[in-house]
Design a protein around this motif. Structure first.
Motif, PDB file in Angstrom:
ATOM      1  N   TRP A   1       0.791  -1.220   0.000  1.00  0.00           N
ATOM      2  CA  TRP A   1       0.000   0.000   0.000  1.00  0.00           C
ATOM      3  C   TRP A   1       0.835   1.287   0.000  1.00  0.00           C
ATOM      4  O   TRP A   1       0.477   2.243  -0.711  1.00  0.00           O
ATOM      5  N   PRO A   2       1.934   1.395   0.751  1.00  0.00           N
ATOM      6  CA  PRO A   2       2.735   2.628   0.669  1.00  0.00           C
ATOM      7  C   PRO A   2       3.243   2.932  -0.738  1.00  0.00           C
ATOM      8  O   PRO A   2       3.287   4.100  -1.148  1.00  0.00           O
ATOM      9  N   ALA A   3       3.618   1.902  -1.512  1.00  0.00           N
ATOM     10  CA  ALA A   3       4.084   2.128  -2.885  1.00  0.00           C
ATOM     11  C   ALA A   3       2.941   2.590  -3.775  1.00  0.00           C
ATOM     12  O   ALA A   3       3.096   3.522  -4.583  1.00  0.00           O
ATOM     13  N   PHE A   4       1.773   1.964  -3.651  1.00  0.00           N
ATOM     14  CA  PHE A   4       0.626   2.394  -4.446  1.00  0.00           C
ATOM     15  C   PHE A   4       0.191   3.813  -4.065  1.00  0.00           C
ATOM     16  O   PHE A   4      -0.224   4.597  -4.928  1.00  0.00           O
ATOM     17  N   SER A   5       0.283   4.141  -2.774  1.00  0.00           N
ATOM     18  CA  SER A   5      -0.078   5.492  -2.343  1.00  0.00           C
ATOM     19  C   SER A   5       0.916   6.520  -2.853  1.00  0.00           C
ATOM     20  O   SER A   5       0.535   7.651  -3.187  1.00  0.00           O
ATOM     21  N   GLU A   6       2.199   6.157  -2.900  1.00  0.00           N
ATOM     22  CA  GLU A   6       3.237   7.088  -3.325  1.00  0.00           C
ATOM     23  C   GLU A   6       3.190   7.349  -4.828  1.00  0.00           C
ATOM     24  O   GLU A   6       3.302   8.497  -5.281  1.00  0.00           O
ATOM     25  N   PHE A   7       3.030   6.295  -5.628  1.00  0.00           N
ATOM     26  CA  PHE A   7       3.127   6.438  -7.079  1.00  0.00           C
ATOM     27  C   PHE A   7       1.788   6.392  -7.788  1.00  0.00           C
ATOM     28  O   PHE A   7       1.696   6.807  -8.948  1.00  0.00           O
ATOM     29  N   GLY A   8       0.760   5.861  -7.141  1.00  0.00           N
ATOM     30  CA  GLY A   8      -0.554   5.807  -7.755  1.00  0.00           C
ATOM     31  C   GLY A   8      -0.584   4.881  -8.967  1.00  0.00           C
ATOM     32  O   GLY A   8       0.224   3.951  -9.092  1.00  0.00           O
ATOM     33  N   PRO A   9      -1.486   5.123  -9.914  1.00  0.00           N
ATOM     34  CA  PRO A   9      -1.543   4.289 -11.121  1.00  0.00           C
ATOM     35  C   PRO A   9      -0.273   4.343 -11.958  1.00  0.00           C
ATOM     36  O   PRO A   9      -0.015   3.449 -12.762  1.00  0.00           O
ATOM     37  N   GLY A  10       0.514   5.396 -11.766  1.00  0.00           N
ATOM     38  CA  GLY A  10       1.758   5.509 -12.508  1.00  0.00           C
ATOM     39  C   GLY A  10       2.761   4.421 -12.180  1.00  0.00           C
ATOM     40  O   GLY A  10       3.711   4.211 -12.944  1.00  0.00           O
ATOM     41  N   PHE A  11       2.549   3.727 -11.077  1.00  0.00           N
ATOM     42  CA  PHE A  11       3.458   2.633 -10.738  1.00  0.00           C
ATOM     43  C   PHE A  11       3.395   1.530 -11.784  1.00  0.00           C
ATOM     44  O   PHE A  11       4.407   0.911 -12.100  1.00  0.00           O
ATOM     45  N   VAL A  12       2.222   1.289 -12.330  1.00  0.00           N
ATOM     46  CA  VAL A  12       2.062   0.232 -13.325  1.00  0.00           C
ATOM     47  C   VAL A  12       2.581   0.664 -14.690  1.00  0.00           C
ATOM     48  O   VAL A  12       3.102  -0.160 -15.453  1.00  0.00           O
ATOM     49  N   THR A  13       2.482   1.942 -14.995  1.00  0.00           N
ATOM     50  CA  THR A  13       2.857   2.425 -16.329  1.00  0.00           C
ATOM     51  C   THR A  13       4.269   2.991 -16.394  1.00  0.00           C
ATOM     52  O   THR A  13       4.742   3.335 -17.481  1.00  0.00           O
ATOM     53  N   SER A  14       4.954   3.060 -15.284  1.00  0.00           N
ATOM     54  CA  SER A  14       6.304   3.633 -15.270  1.00  0.00           C
ATOM     55  C   SER A  14       7.346   2.537 -15.449  1.00  0.00           C
ATOM     56  O   SER A  14       7.209   1.436 -14.902  1.00  0.00           O
ATOM     57  N   SER A  15       8.401   2.860 -16.194  1.00  0.00           N
ATOM     58  CA  SER A  15       9.503   1.920 -16.398  1.00  0.00           C
ATOM     59  C   SER A  15      10.716   2.240 -15.527  1.00  0.00           C
ATOM     60  O   SER A  15      11.746   1.581 -15.643  1.00  0.00           O
ATOM     61  N   ALA A  16      10.610   3.237 -14.678  1.00  0.00           N
ATOM     62  CA  ALA A  16      11.740   3.628 -13.818  1.00  0.00           C
ATOM     63  C   ALA A  16      11.897   2.636 -12.682  1.00  0.00           C
ATOM     64  O   ALA A  16      10.918   2.131 -12.124  1.00  0.00           O
ATOM     65  N   TRP A  17      13.150   2.362 -12.352  1.00  0.00           N
ATOM     66  CA  TRP A  17      13.458   1.544 -11.162  1.00  0.00           C
ATOM     67  C   TRP A  17      14.829   1.971 -10.655  1.00  0.00           C
ATOM     68  O   TRP A  17      15.849   1.422 -11.023  1.00  0.00           O
ATOM     69  N   ASN A  18      14.826   2.994  -9.814  1.00  0.00           N
ATOM     70  CA  ASN A  18      16.054   3.580  -9.294  1.00  0.00           C
ATOM     71  C   ASN A  18      16.003   3.568  -7.780  1.00  0.00           C
ATOM     72  O   ASN A  18      15.211   4.296  -7.162  1.00  0.00           O
TER      73      ASN A  18
END
Length: 324
Positions: A56-73
């Protein structure tokens, strides 16, 4: 008359004495079965709840953009699931494209074409493949298959398709190291073959012999018998076997981690390295902390959703085939 009445009463009492324990055992059996089913549901709910709580903290932080983002830093705490999701789906699709026709061919050969002396040894070898640990597949893929694949496939194909508009994009490798999405798909195909082939073979064996003999009797060839009699009769089981193999391919961890390259980048070439949800979790979970750990838990949630969607599709296809 009195003696007969006494015998009847004695028989009834004995039957009643036997009936009481049997009813008690039946009630105990029902309670145990109900408890086992309830336990499985509680464990599933607990697993889902713990994963969602951690993600939940990751979904709250990035929202739907977590699924569509290719960043991993990790350094900047920017995380996205797109690369891992695409790698998971593509590698599983490659495994199905390669593994399912091979499995069906093996099952048809064992049930229709193989001589009697060869059926059991071949079937035993196929089933033994399922007992090989996934890490062994990964080590074999990395140290044996990948170098051969790079030398005899990647290099010649890359030289052949370089500069071509579409094929060159899909099959050109900038660094032909042998590891990549296609390599992972091939290893996964080898891993799902025992499951799909064994289930399909068992289902084809259970089809009544009279159906085959009737088809041969009216002049059908072996191909026509397989195409129009055997496959339609076993279609529901074949779909279930394919979905079982797809579930294995989606969730496979160690073998894929060895051979996919574990690169966080999107590439149109299936020869290039990539990553899957399972491989990323395996690589980073041991040292993950904070938001990175939450992002990995979120990847686990996405994998669960994908698997659940596959189950729904399997049920839908099975119902349509039964209705037809």
């Amino acid at each position: 008359m009195t003696a007969l009445t006494q015998e009847i009463a004695l028989a009834r009492s004995e039957r009643a004495a036997r009936t009481v324990p049997s009813r008690s055992l039946d009630s105990l059996f029902r309670a145990c079965a109900y408890g086992a089913a309830l336990l499985v549901l509680l464990v599933l709910v607990g697993i889902i709840g713990s994963i969602v709580w951690g993600a939940w903290p990751a979904f709250s932080e990035f929202g739907p953009g977590f699924v569509t983002s290719s960043a991993w830093n990790v350094g900047t705490e920017q995380f996205g699931a797109l690369v891992a999701v695409i790698g998971t789906l593509v590698s599983a699709l490659i495994a199905l494209v390669i593994g399912v026709p091979l499995s069906l061919a093996i099952a048809i050969y064992l049930t229709q074409l193989a001589p009697g002396w060869a059926r059991k040894p071949v079937a035993m070898v196929i089933e033994l493949l399922a007992a090989v640990p996934s890490i062994i597949y990964g080590m074999w893929g990395l140290f044996v298959f990948a170098p051969l694949f790079a030398h005899y496939v990647q290099m010649p194909v890359s030289n052949l398709v370089e500069g071509l508009p579409i094929v060159g994009t899909l099959l050109y490798s900038r660094v032909p190291s042998g590891v990549g999405v296609l390599t992972a798909g091939i290893i996964l195909a080898i891993m799902i073959v025992p499951f799909v082939a064994s289930i399909t073979r068992d289902m084809l064996d259970q089809i009544p012999t009279v159906l085959r003999e009737s088809a041969f009797g009216i002049g059908c060839t072996t191909w026509e018998v397989v195409r129009h009699v055997l496959v339609p009769q076993a279609s529901v089981s074949i779909i279930g076997a394919v979905m079982l193999g797809l579930g294995r391919a989606l969730g496979e961890t160690m073998a894929v981690t060895f051979v996919i390259g574990n690169a966080n980048r999107l590439s149109a070439s299936i020869f290039d390295p990539g990553s899957t949800i399972a491989s990323r979790i395996a690589n980073e979970f041991n040292e993950a902390d904070g938001l990175q750990l939450n992002a990995l838990m979120a990847l686990g949630c996405i994998l669960f959703v994908i698997t659940f969607f596959v189950l729904i599709v399997a049920r839908y296809l099975t119902r349509r085939v039964k209705a037809a």
